[in-house]
Design an enzyme around this catalytic site. Structure first.
Site, short mmCIF file in Angstrom:
data_model
loop_
_atom_site.label_atom_id
_atom_site.label_comp_id
_atom_site.label_asym_id
_atom_site.label_seq_id
_atom_site.Cartn_x
_atom_site.Cartn_y
_atom_site.Cartn_z
N TYR A 160 60.70 65.18 65.34
CA TYR A 160 60.15 66.54 65.43
C TYR A 160 60.97 67.83 66.04
CZ TYR A 160 56.03 69.47 66.79
OH TYR A 160 55.15 70.36 66.85
P1 NAI Z 1 46.81 68.93 63.26
O1 NAI Z 1 47.14 67.75 62.99
O2 NAI Z 1 45.66 69.35 64.02
O3 NAI Z 1 46.73 70.13 61.88
C1 NAI Z 1 47.87 69.68 60.91
C2 NAI Z 1 47.32 69.89 59.71
O4 NAI Z 1 48.55 70.03 58.83
C3 NAI Z 1 46.29 68.96 59.21
O5 NAI Z 1 45.25 69.39 58.70
C4 NAI Z 1 47.41 68.08 58.03
O6 NAI Z 1 46.48 67.75 57.18
C5 NAI Z 1 48.28 69.11 57.63
N1 NAI Z 1 49.24 68.40 57.01
C6 NAI Z 1 50.07 67.46 57.40
N2 NAI Z 1 50.85 67.35 56.64
C7 NAI Z 1 50.60 68.03 55.50
C8 NAI Z 1 51.30 68.21 54.10
N3 NAI Z 1 52.30 67.26 53.86
N4 NAI Z 1 50.97 69.03 53.33
C9 NAI Z 1 49.84 69.77 53.75
N5 NAI Z 1 49.26 69.78 54.91
C10 NAI Z 1 49.60 68.86 55.71
O7 NAI Z 1 48.06 69.69 64.13
P2 NAI Z 1 48.01 71.03 65.00
O8 NAI Z 1 48.30 70.89 66.45
O9 NAI Z 1 47.32 72.07 64.61
O10 NAI Z 1 49.60 71.54 64.27
C11 NAI Z 1 49.85 72.48 63.34
C12 NAI Z 1 51.20 73.03 63.59
O11 NAI Z 1 51.66 73.58 64.86
C13 NAI Z 1 52.11 71.99 63.23
O12 NAI Z 1 53.38 72.43 62.58
C14 NAI Z 1 52.59 71.49 64.63
O13 NAI Z 1 53.96 70.93 64.66
C15 NAI Z 1 52.83 72.90 65.53
N6 NAI Z 1 52.52 72.80 66.89
C16 NAI Z 1 51.66 72.26 67.54
C17 NAI Z 1 51.42 71.98 68.87
C18 NAI Z 1 50.36 71.49 69.60
O14 NAI Z 1 50.52 71.34 70.74
N7 NAI Z 1 49.30 71.09 68.93
C19 NAI Z 1 52.66 72.58 69.67
C20 NAI Z 1 53.65 73.25 68.78
C21 NAI Z 1 53.69 73.35 67.69
#
Ligand code: NAI
Length: 253
Positions: A160
Site C-alpha cells: 500500500y
Molecule cells: P472503501 O473500501 O470504503 O472504498 C473503496 C472503493 O473503491 C470501494 O467502493 C471499492 O469497490 C472501490 N474499488 C476497489 N477496487 C476497485 C477497482 N479495481 N475498480 C473500481 N473500483 C474499485 O475505502 P476508502 O477508505 O473509502 O478509500 C478510498 C481511497 O482513499 C483509497 O484509495 C484509499 O487508499 C484512500 N485512503 C483511505 C484512508 C482511510 O483511512 N480510509 C486513508 C488514506 C487513503
C-alpha cells in the site's frame, strides 16, 4: 437559516466523475459534490453500490468499471464524456490496502502486484482516459486519493505505502506536464478515516496509524469530502502537481 446539510461552495454546472463512489470516501465525496449542485457520475467496480449512491442524487448516473481493466476504463468512461457533455473533474477514490500487518518478506508478490494494479496503474489508466478530453476543453480537475502512507511509509503496509508513493510521484510529474493546459492534477493524502477499508484492517494496524496523528483521532468523511470539493472546484486554479494534507498534523511536508 439554511437546512441544506451540504451548503457551501456552489458547484452548479460542474460534471464530476467519482471513481470508488460505492463506499467510504468516494461515496461521501459524490454525495457532497451532488449536494453542492454538481452533476455526478458515480463509478465503481461495485456497480450496484455505485447505483445506490447515484440514486440519492438528482441527475446522477452510475457506471460499473474495474480500474484494473484498461479497455473497460476507456470504453466506459467514453460513454460519460463528449463534445456535448464536458467532464469537468475526476475524483479517483478507488483503492485497496492488500494484506496488512505482515512484514515485507511475508507478503505474496501477487498481493503486492494487485495493490499496484488498483492503486497506481489504475490511477494512471484513469488519467489517460480523461486527459485528452480535458485538454481539448482547456479545463479539468483530476484528483487522486493518495495516503500519508505514501509519504512516510506505514510498517505492515508495504504494498500500500509503495503504491501510494508511486501515485504521489505520478501526480507531481503529470501536474507539471499539463500545467499550461487548464487541467490541474493533484492528490490528497489522508491519514486514517473510518471507512470500510479501515474496518477490515487488523485493529493493531489501525492503532499503529492513529497513534502517529497529533490530533489523536481519525479524520471524518465530511472533512475529506470538503477538501475534495474545493480541490476539484474552479476556485482551485493555481495548484497542480501537489498533495493536499489531511492528516491531523502527522505530515511534516
Ligand atoms: P472503501 O473500501 O470504503 O472504498 C473503496 C472503493 O473503491 C470501494 O467502493 C471499492 O469497490 C472501490 N474499488 C476497489 N477496487 C476497485 C477497482 N479495481 N475498480 C473500481 N473500483 C474499485 O475505502 P476508502 O477508505 O473509502 O478509500 C478510498 C481511497 O482513499 C483509497 O484509495 C484509499 O487508499 C484512500 N485512503 C483511505 C484512508 C482511510 O483511512 N480510509 C486513508 C488514506 C487513503
Amino acid at each position: 437559516m439554511t437546512t441544506n446539510a451540504y451548503a457551501g461552495l456552489d458547484l452548479t454546472g460542474q460534471r464530476v466523475l467519482v471513481i470508488g463512489a460505492a463506499s467510504g470516501i468516494g461515496r461521501a465525496a459524490a454525495l457532497l459534490l451532488g449536494g453542492r449542485g454538481a452533476e455526478v457520475v458515480c463509478a465503481d467496480r461495485n456497480g450496484p453500490g455505485a447505483a445506490e449512491t447515484a440514486a440519492e442524487l438528482p441527475g446522477a448516473v452510475a457506471v460499473e468499471v474495474d480500474v484494473t481493466d484498461d479497455r473497460q476504463v476507456h470504453e466506459r468512461l467514453a460513454t460519460v464524456m463528449g463534445p456535448d457533455r464536458p467532464l469537468h473533474a475526476m475524483v479517483n477514490c478507488a483503492g485497496i490496502t492488500g494484506t496488512t500487518a505482515l512484514v515485507s518478506h511475508e507478503i505474496d508478490v501477487k498481493d503486492f502486484e494487485h495493490v499496484f494494479d488498483v492503486n497506481l496503474r489504475g490511477a494512471f489508466v484513469l488519467s489517460q482516459a480523461v486527459l485528452p478530453h480535458m485538454t481539448t476543453n482547456g479545463y479539468g480537475r483530476i484528483l487522486h486519493v493518495a495516503s500519508i502512507a505514501g509519504k512516510e511509509g506505514n510498517a505492515g503496509m508495504v504494498s500500500y505505502s509503495a503504491s501510494k508513493a508511486g501515485l504521489i510521484g505520478m501526480v507531481k510529474s503529470m501536474g507539471k506536464e499539463y500545467a499550461e493546459s487548464g487541467v490541474t492534477i493533484n492528490a490528497i493524502a489522508p491519514a486514517v478515516i473510518r471507512t470500510q477499508m479501515v474496518e477490515e484492517m487488523p485493529e493493531s494496524q489501525v492503532e499503529y496509524m492513529v497513534a502517529r496523528i497529533p490530533m489523536r483521532r481519525c479524520g471524518t468523511l465530511g472533512e475529506v469530502a470538503e477538501a475534495i470539493a474545493w480541490a476539484v472546484s474552479p476556485a482551485a486554479s493555481y495548484t497542480t502537481g501537489f498533495v493536499y494534507d489531511l492528516t491531523g498534523g502527522r505530515a511534516v511536508y
